[in-house]
Design a protein around this motif. Structure first.
Motif, PDB file in Angstrom:
ATOM      1  N   VAL A  77      73.596   8.604  37.978  1.00  0.00           N
ATOM      2  CA  VAL A  77      73.314   8.679  36.549  1.00  0.00           C
ATOM      3  C   VAL A  77      74.601   9.152  35.887  1.00  0.00           C
ATOM      4  O   VAL A  77      75.115  10.227  36.212  1.00  0.00           O
ATOM      5  CB  VAL A  77      72.173   9.672  36.240  1.00  0.00           C
ATOM      6  N   LEU A  78      75.121   8.346  34.992  1.00  0.00           N
ATOM      7  CA  LEU A  78      76.349   8.719  34.295  1.00  0.00           C
ATOM      8  C   LEU A  78      76.012   9.510  33.039  1.00  0.00           C
ATOM      9  O   LEU A  78      75.154   9.109  32.257  1.00  0.00           O
ATOM     10  CB  LEU A  78      77.165   7.476  33.943  1.00  0.00           C
ATOM     11  N   ASN A  79      76.674  10.636  32.888  1.00  0.00           N
ATOM     12  CA  ASN A  79      76.469  11.483  31.721  1.00  0.00           C
ATOM     13  C   ASN A  79      77.706  11.404  30.831  1.00  0.00           C
ATOM     14  O   ASN A  79      78.691  12.097  31.087  1.00  0.00           O
ATOM     15  CB  ASN A  79      76.212  12.931  32.137  1.00  0.00           C
ATOM     16  N   PRO A  80      77.646  10.604  29.774  1.00  0.00           N
ATOM     17  CA  PRO A  80      78.798  10.505  28.882  1.00  0.00           C
ATOM     18  C   PRO A  80      79.013  11.776  28.062  1.00  0.00           C
ATOM     19  O   PRO A  80      80.064  11.948  27.451  1.00  0.00           O
ATOM     20  CB  PRO A  80      78.455   9.314  27.979  1.00  0.00           C
ATOM     21  N   TYR A  81      78.044  12.673  28.091  1.00  0.00           N
ATOM     22  CA  TYR A  81      78.114  13.909  27.295  1.00  0.00           C
ATOM     23  C   TYR A  81      78.383  15.136  28.160  1.00  0.00           C
ATOM     24  O   TYR A  81      78.096  16.256  27.760  1.00  0.00           O
ATOM     25  CB  TYR A  81      76.797  14.099  26.523  1.00  0.00           C
ATOM     26  N   LEU A 128      72.989  21.316  30.369  1.00  0.00           N
ATOM     27  CA  LEU A 128      71.760  20.777  29.807  1.00  0.00           C
ATOM     28  C   LEU A 128      71.882  19.282  29.539  1.00  0.00           C
ATOM     29  O   LEU A 128      70.915  18.539  29.718  1.00  0.00           O
ATOM     30  CB  LEU A 128      71.363  21.524  28.529  1.00  0.00           C
ATOM     31  N   SER A 129      73.058  18.830  29.160  1.00  0.00           N
ATOM     32  CA  SER A 129      73.228  17.392  28.911  1.00  0.00           C
ATOM     33  C   SER A 129      72.992  16.598  30.192  1.00  0.00           C
ATOM     34  O   SER A 129      72.432  15.497  30.158  1.00  0.00           O
ATOM     35  CB  SER A 129      74.615  17.093  28.321  1.00  0.00           C
ATOM     36  N   SER A 130      73.368  17.153  31.332  1.00  0.00           N
ATOM     37  CA  SER A 130      73.129  16.475  32.608  1.00  0.00           C
ATOM     38  C   SER A 130      71.646  16.486  32.969  1.00  0.00           C
ATOM     39  O   SER A 130      71.116  15.493  33.489  1.00  0.00           O
ATOM     40  CB  SER A 130      73.943  17.129  33.723  1.00  0.00           C
ATOM     41  N   ILE A 131      70.976  17.588  32.698  1.00  0.00           N
ATOM     42  CA  ILE A 131      69.532  17.659  32.946  1.00  0.00           C
ATOM     43  C   ILE A 131      68.812  16.604  32.109  1.00  0.00           C
ATOM     44  O   ILE A 131      67.931  15.889  32.602  1.00  0.00           O
ATOM     45  CB  ILE A 131      68.997  19.075  32.639  1.00  0.00           C
ATOM     46  N   LYS A 132      69.208  16.487  30.860  1.00  0.00           N
ATOM     47  CA  LYS A 132      68.582  15.504  29.975  1.00  0.00           C
ATOM     48  C   LYS A 132      68.799  14.082  30.486  1.00  0.00           C
ATOM     49  O   LYS A 132      67.872  13.261  30.483  1.00  0.00           O
ATOM     50  CB  LYS A 132      69.113  15.651  28.550  1.00  0.00           C
ATOM     51  N   GLU A 133      70.011  13.779  30.939  1.00  0.00           N
ATOM     52  CA  GLU A 133      70.283  12.439  31.463  1.00  0.00           C
ATOM     53  C   GLU A 133      69.468  12.176  32.728  1.00  0.00           C
ATOM     54  O   GLU A 133      68.981  11.068  32.942  1.00  0.00           O
ATOM     55  CB  GLU A 133      71.773  12.239  31.723  1.00  0.00           C
ATOM     56  N   ALA A 134      69.310  13.187  33.569  1.00  0.00           N
ATOM     57  CA  ALA A 134      68.493  13.031  34.782  1.00  0.00           C
ATOM     58  C   ALA A 134      67.053  12.702  34.405  1.00  0.00           C
ATOM     59  O   ALA A 134      66.447  11.781  34.966  1.00  0.00           O
ATOM     60  CB  ALA A 134      68.556  14.298  35.625  1.00  0.00           C
ATOM     61  N   ILE A 135      66.504  13.432  33.456  1.00  0.00           N
ATOM     62  CA  ILE A 135      65.118  13.190  33.031  1.00  0.00           C
ATOM     63  C   ILE A 135      64.978  11.796  32.420  1.00  0.00           C
ATOM     64  O   ILE A 135      64.039  11.058  32.724  1.00  0.00           O
ATOM     65  CB  ILE A 135      64.654  14.284  32.057  1.00  0.00           C
ATOM     66  N   ARG A 136      65.915  11.423  31.587  1.00  0.00           N
ATOM     67  CA  ARG A 136      65.858  10.085  30.976  1.00  0.00           C
ATOM     68  C   ARG A 136      65.907   8.983  32.032  1.00  0.00           C
ATOM     69  O   ARG A 136      65.322   7.920  31.858  1.00  0.00           O
ATOM     70  CB  ARG A 136      66.995   9.920  29.972  1.00  0.00           C
ATOM     71  N   SER A 137      66.609   9.249  33.134  1.00  0.00           N
ATOM     72  CA  SER A 137      66.728   8.233  34.192  1.00  0.00           C
ATOM     73  C   SER A 137      65.412   8.031  34.938  1.00  0.00           C
ATOM     74  O   SER A 137      65.280   7.073  35.705  1.00  0.00           O
ATOM     75  CB  SER A 137      67.829   8.629  35.186  1.00  0.00           C
ATOM     76  N   LEU A 138      64.457   8.904  34.713  1.00  0.00           N
ATOM     77  CA  LEU A 138      63.180   8.832  35.426  1.00  0.00           C
ATOM     78  C   LEU A 138      62.091   8.108  34.633  1.00  0.00           C
ATOM     79  O   LEU A 138      60.935   8.093  35.055  1.00  0.00           O
ATOM     80  CB  LEU A 138      62.696  10.258  35.764  1.00  0.00           C
ATOM     81  N   LYS A 139      62.449   7.512  33.498  1.00  0.00           N
ATOM     82  CA  LYS A 139      61.454   6.856  32.638  1.00  0.00           C
ATOM     83  C   LYS A 139      60.570   5.869  33.384  1.00  0.00           C
ATOM     84  O   LYS A 139      59.379   5.783  33.131  1.00  0.00           O
ATOM     85  CB  LYS A 139      62.149   6.115  31.491  1.00  0.00           C
ATOM     86  N   GLU A 140      61.147   5.119  34.287  1.00  0.00           N
ATOM     87  CA  GLU A 140      60.407   4.069  35.003  1.00  0.00           C
ATOM     88  C   GLU A 140      59.817   4.564  36.320  1.00  0.00           C
ATOM     89  O   GLU A 140      59.265   3.773  37.083  1.00  0.00           O
ATOM     90  CB  GLU A 140      61.335   2.877  35.281  1.00  0.00           C
ATOM     91  N   VAL A 141      59.931   5.857  36.589  1.00  0.00           N
ATOM     92  CA  VAL A 141      59.482   6.417  37.862  1.00  0.00           C
ATOM     93  C   VAL A 141      58.386   7.442  37.588  1.00  0.00           C
ATOM     94  O   VAL A 141      58.529   8.297  36.713  1.00  0.00           O
ATOM     95  CB  VAL A 141      60.662   7.110  38.593  1.00  0.00           C
ATOM     96  N   GLN A 142      57.294   7.359  38.341  1.00  0.00           N
ATOM     97  CA  GLN A 142      56.221   8.342  38.227  1.00  0.00           C
ATOM     98  C   GLN A 142      56.620   9.574  39.038  1.00  0.00           C
ATOM     99  O   GLN A 142      56.849   9.470  40.247  1.00  0.00           O
ATOM    100  CB  GLN A 142      54.906   7.753  38.758  1.00  0.00           C
ATOM    101  N   THR A 143      56.736  10.718  38.386  1.00  0.00           N
ATOM    102  CA  THR A 143      57.093  11.950  39.092  1.00  0.00           C
ATOM    103  C   THR A 143      56.140  13.074  38.705  1.00  0.00           C
ATOM    104  O   THR A 143      55.604  13.087  37.601  1.00  0.00           O
ATOM    105  CB  THR A 143      58.535  12.401  38.768  1.00  0.00           C
TER     106      THR A 143
END
Length: 189
Positions: free
Chosen positions: A62-66, A72-87
Motif C-alpha cells: 500500500v503506497l502512502n503518498p502522505y 496516522l496517514s499510514s494507518i488510514k491508507e491501510a484501512i482504505r486498502s481493505l475496502k474490498e476485504v471482509q475483516t
C-alpha cells in the motif's frame, strides 16, 4: 538511522522481514480457527529501496503518498486498502517496534476474539505497547482521528473497550527510532 528502518538488520533479517515472519507464523489461531487473513505493508519514503530488498507480493503493498504527515496517514491508507476485504479487525504493527514474537501476536488475536473488545494491546510492566488490534467497527473513527493525536484518540475515546494483555516481552514498549535505542535494545536481546 542511516537506512530506512524497514531495512535495519535484526536477527538475521530486517525489521520488516522479522515482522512479516511474525505475521506469517501467527496467521491462524488454533483455538478460534480465526486467522490473519491478509497482510498490508504501507510504504512511503524509500519504497523502491525497500521493495528491491524485501520480496513483497504486489497485493500486500500500500503506497502512502502522505507519509510525511505521520503514522496516522499510514494507518488510514491501510484501512482504505481493505475496502474490498471482509475483516473483523486490523493488527497494526509499527516498523520501529519490531521486537515482538509470533506467540504474542497469536495471544493478542486469541484475546481479541475471546473478549469481544474493540481494542486489544500488549502491556509490559505497566506500559502499553504494540502491536495494537482495532476492531473493524472502529475503522471510521480511525479514518477521522485528528493527526496530532493519531490512533490514541480512538483508544482514549473507548476506555471500556480496551483489553490490555500482560506480557513479559519488553519489545512491545521499545521504540527503536534512533541508533542508541537500537544498540541498547539489541544488547539486551
Amino acid at each position: 538511522m542511516g537506512s530506512p528502518k524497514a531495512l535495519l538488520p535484526l536477527r538475521g533479517s530486517t525489521f520488516l522481514g522479522h515482522l512479516l515472519e511474525v505475521v506469517h507464523q501467527s496467521r491462524k489461531d488454533a483455538e478460534s480457527g480465526k486467522e490473519i487473513g491478509c497482510t498490508r505493508v504501507v510504504l512511503g519514503a524509500h519504497t523502491r529501496k525497500i521493495t528491491e530488498k524485501i520480496p513483497l507480493d504486489a497485493s500486500a503493498i500500500v503506497l502512502n503518498p502522505y507519509w510525511q504527515q505521520g503514522q496516522l496517514s499510514s494507518i488510514k491508507e491501510a484501512i482504505r486498502s481493505l475496502k474490498e476485504v471482509q475483516t473483523d479487525g486490523i493488527v497494526l504493527f509499527l516498523v520501529d517496534h519490531p521486537l515482538v514474537s509470533a506467540a504474542l501476536v497469536s495471544e493478542l488475536v486469541r484475546q481479541f476474539y475471546a473478549s469481544g473488545r474493540a481494542i486489544v494491546l500488549p502491556k509490559f510492566r505497566g506500559k502499553r505497547g504494540h502491536p495494537v488490534i482495532f476492531a473493524a467497527r472502529l475503522y471510521e473513527e480511525l479514518l477521522a482521528a485528528p493527526a496530532e493525536q493519531g490512533a490514541r484518540a480512538v483508544v482514549w475515546a473507548h476506555p471500556d473497550e480496551v483489553l490490555e494483555v500482560p506480557t513479559d516481552e519488553e519489545g512491545v514498549a521499545l521504540n527503536l527510532n534512533d541508533p542508541e535505542a537500537l544498540r541498547r535494545a539489541l544488547g539486551g536481546f
